[in-house]
Design an enzyme around this catalytic site. Structure first.
Site, PDB file in Angstrom:
ATOM      1  CB  SER A 144      -0.237  -8.352  -1.087  1.00 12.65           C
ATOM      2  OG  SER A 144      -0.976  -9.210  -0.243  1.00 12.65           O
ATOM      3  CD  GLU A 200     -11.534   5.169   1.815  1.00 11.53           C
ATOM      4  OE1 GLU A 200     -11.407   6.335   1.397  1.00 11.53           O
ATOM      5  OE2 GLU A 200     -11.126   4.161   1.225  1.00 11.53           O
ATOM      6  CE  LYS A 218      -4.423  -1.557   1.774  1.00 10.62           C
ATOM      7  NZ  LYS A 218      -4.208  -2.996   2.057  1.00 10.62           N
TER       8      LYS A 218
HETATM    9  C1  LIG Z   1      -5.069  -4.016   1.624  1.00  7.62           C
HETATM   10  C2  LIG Z   1      -4.396  -5.292   1.337  1.00  7.62           C
HETATM   11  C3  LIG Z   1      -4.796  -6.143   0.278  1.00  7.62           C
HETATM   12  C4  LIG Z   1      -5.993  -5.868  -0.587  1.00  7.62           C
HETATM   13  O1  LIG Z   1      -5.968  -4.667  -1.282  1.00  7.62           O
HETATM   14  P1  LIG Z   1      -5.737  -4.628  -2.856  1.00  7.62           P
HETATM   15  O2  LIG Z   1      -6.049  -3.216  -3.224  1.00  7.62           O
HETATM   16  O3  LIG Z   1      -6.672  -5.609  -3.479  1.00  7.62           O
HETATM   17  O4  LIG Z   1      -4.332  -4.988  -3.104  1.00  7.62           O
HETATM   18  C5  LIG Z   1      -4.070  -7.291   0.039  1.00  7.62           C
HETATM   19  N1  LIG Z   1      -3.002  -7.636   0.793  1.00  7.62           N
HETATM   20  C6  LIG Z   1      -2.588  -6.860   1.826  1.00  7.62           C
HETATM   21  C7  LIG Z   1      -1.420  -7.294   2.617  1.00  7.62           C
HETATM   22  C8  LIG Z   1      -3.262  -5.676   2.137  1.00  7.62           C
HETATM   23  O5  LIG Z   1      -2.844  -4.923   3.162  1.00  7.62           O
END
Ligand SMILES: *Cc1c(COP(=O)(O)O)cnc(C)c1O
Length: 393
Positions: free
Chosen positions: A377, A111, A89
Site C-alpha cells: 500500500s 480531516e 491514497k
Molecule cells: C492510510 C494508509 C493505510 C490504511 O488505510 P486504508 O484505507 O485501510 O487503506 C494503509 N497503508 C498506507 C501506506 C496508508 O497510507
C-alpha cells in the site's frame, strides 16, 4: 458484479447513512450524482489520464523472487508505494477532486490523523488550484510535523482541532461542522471506505483500479488473471477494497484482510477491529467498531498510524460477517520484523501498515504453486523514524 451495495447503501446489515439532518443536503447531492458522473466518458478520460501521467499508473506487479523462495510460494507485490506521494491514497483523492469539480464545488475540506490523507488531498487541490482546508488534531499536528509542513508547502490551511483527545475523531468532528456551515461550495474528501453512503462505495470504486490492473498484469506474468490469494492491510479499508474489488465475485480467489493487533489483541492496546468490534455507528456508517459496553468508542492503538482506527468500512464488516474474507491480526513486533525482512530480501522499504500484511507469511502456510498477490500500500519513508527508534538503527 453481484457483490454490491443495495439501493440504501448497505452491504448486508452494514453501511447506510447516519448523519445529522443539517448534513443531509450535501450527502444527498453526492448520492444522487456520483454514479452518473463516474460513468461519464469525459470523467473517465480525465481520471484515467491523471492516474497515468500524474500518479504514474499502472503501478508494477512485481514478482518478489527472494521473498517467494523464503516462504516457498509465489508472491507478487502490487507496487502502490511507487505512486506519486507514496501510497494508494492519491487514487481516491484524484477521483474525489474531479467529482467535486463536476458538482461545482470551489472549496475542499478533509480531516487527517497521521497526515497521509491530508497530504494526498493538499496535493490534488494544488493540482487543480482549489482552496484546501485540512482539520487535524492538535496532538497529531505535534506528532506529525513533517506532514504538516508538506501540506503547508502545497498551499493547504491546516486547522488544529483543540477539543476532546485532540486526535483524528476530533478533527473529523470539526470537518463535519465546517461542511454543515458551508453546504453549497464545499466538498468533503473522506480518505477511506468509511463514512455515510455513498462514500464507501465511491472510494472503493476509485480504488478498484488496483485490482483491475492486477488482473491484466497477472495474465501477462502467469497466463491467468486470477490469483489464489489477495492480501492487504486494513485501517479503514480502502487499499484492501481496491485490491479485492474485481475479485469479490470470484469465490475461488481467497481474500485476506490484515489488521493491527498492536501489543496483542487482548492487551488493551490494539486496533484489531473485526475481532474486538461490535456493531455500532461511526462516522455516519453502521459497521463493526471497538467500543465499551455502554457504546463509547475505545481508543485504538497500533505502531502504524494508518491502521490506528477504531472501525472498519462497512464492506469489510460484511466480508468478515459472511466469511468471504479471512481476517488476521498482526502485532507491532511481527510487523516491524517483516518490514525489515522485505528491505533485506527485496530492497523495498515498506510502510509499516503494509508490513502487517507481510508478516502473515510467518503464520500462514501457502502451497508452492499458490499465487499470492500482496498489495504494497505504501512506502516506508514516512516511517523512517519509527523504524530507527524500534531497531536502534
Ligand atoms: C492510510 C494508509 C493505510 C490504511 O488505510 P486504508 O484505507 O485501510 O487503506 C494503509 N497503508 C498506507 C501506506 C496508508 O497510507
Amino acid at each position: 458484479m453481484s457483490y454490491n451495495i443495495d439501493q440504501n447503501g448497505y452491504y448486508g446489515q452494514f453501511g447506510g447513512a447516519f448523519i445529522p439532518e443539517m448534513l443531509y443536503p450535501n450527502v444527498e447531492e453526492l448520492r444522487q450524482n456520483y454514479l452518473s458522473i463516474m460513468n461519464e466518458d469525459s470523467f473517465k478520460k480525465e481520471f484515467n489520464q491523471l492516474l497515468k501521467d500524474y500518479v504514474g499508473r499502472p503501478s508494477p506487479l512485481y514478482f518478489a523472487k527472494r521473498l517467494s523462495k523464503k516462504y516457498n510460494t509465489k508472491i507478487y507485490l502490487k507496487r502502490e508505494d511507487l505512486n506519486h506521494t507514496g501510497a494508494h491514497k492519491i487514487n481516491n483523492t484524484i477521483g474525489q477532486i474531479l467529482m467535486a469539480k463536476r458538482l461545482g464545488k470551489t472549496r475542499i475540506i478533509a480531516e487527517t490523523g497521521a497526515g497521509q490523507h491530508g497530504v494526498a488531498t493538499a496535493t490534488v487541490c494544488a493540482l487543480m488550484g482549489i482552496e484546501c482546508i485540512v482539520y487535524m488534531g492538535a496532538i497529531d499536528i505535534e506528532r506529525q510535523a513533517p506532514n504538516v509542513s508538506r501540506m503547508k508547502m502545497l498551499g493547504a490551511t491546516v486547522i488544529p482541532a483543540q477539543s476532546g483527545s485532540k486526535t483524528l475523531k476530533d478533527a473529523t468532528n470539526e470537518a463535519i461542522r465546517d461542511w454543515i456551515n458551508n453546504p453549497i461550495d464545499t466538498h468533503y474528501i473522506i480518505g477511506s471506505v468509511v463514512g455515510p453512503h455513498p462514500y464507501p462505495d465511491m472510494v472503493a470504486k476509485f480504488q478498484s483500479v488496483i485490482s483491475e490492473e492486477i488482473k491484466n498484469q497477472l495474465l501477462e506474468h502467469e497466463g491467468q488473471s486470477k490469483p489464489n490469494y489477495v492480501m492487504a492491510c486494513v485501517g479503514g479499508g480502502s487499499n484492501a477494497a481496491g485490491a479485492f474489488y474485481q475479485f469479490l465475485d470470484d469465490l475461488d480467489v481467497n481474500l485476506i484482510a490484515v489488521e493491527a493487533a498492536g501489543k496483542g489483541i487482548n492487551s488493551g492496546l490494539s486496533a484489531a477491529t473485526s475481532t474486538l468490534g461490535k456493531v455500532g455507528i461511526i462516522h455516519g456508517s453502521k459497521t463493526l467498531l471497538m467500543q465499551s459496553d455502554d457504546g463509547q468508542i475505545t481508543e485504538p492503538y497500533s505502531i502504524s498510524a494508518g491502521l490506528d482506527y477504531p472501525g472498519i468500512g462497512p464492506m469489510h464488516a460484511n466480508l468478515y460477517d459472511k466469511n468471504r474474507a479471512e481476517f488476521i491480526a498482526i502485532s507491532d513486533d511481527d510487523a516491524m520484523a517483516a518490514g525489515l525482512e522485505l528491505c533485506k530480501l527485496e530492497g523495498i522499504i515498506p510502510a509499516i501498515e503494509t508490513s502487517h500484511s507481510l508478516a502473515v507469511f510467518k503464520y500462514k502456510k501457502f502451497k508452492p504453486d499458490d499465487i499470492v498477490v500482496l498489495n504494497l500500500s505504501g512506502r516506508g519513508d514516512k516511517d523512517l523514524n519509527t523504524y530507527i527508534n524500534y531497531f536502534n538503527l
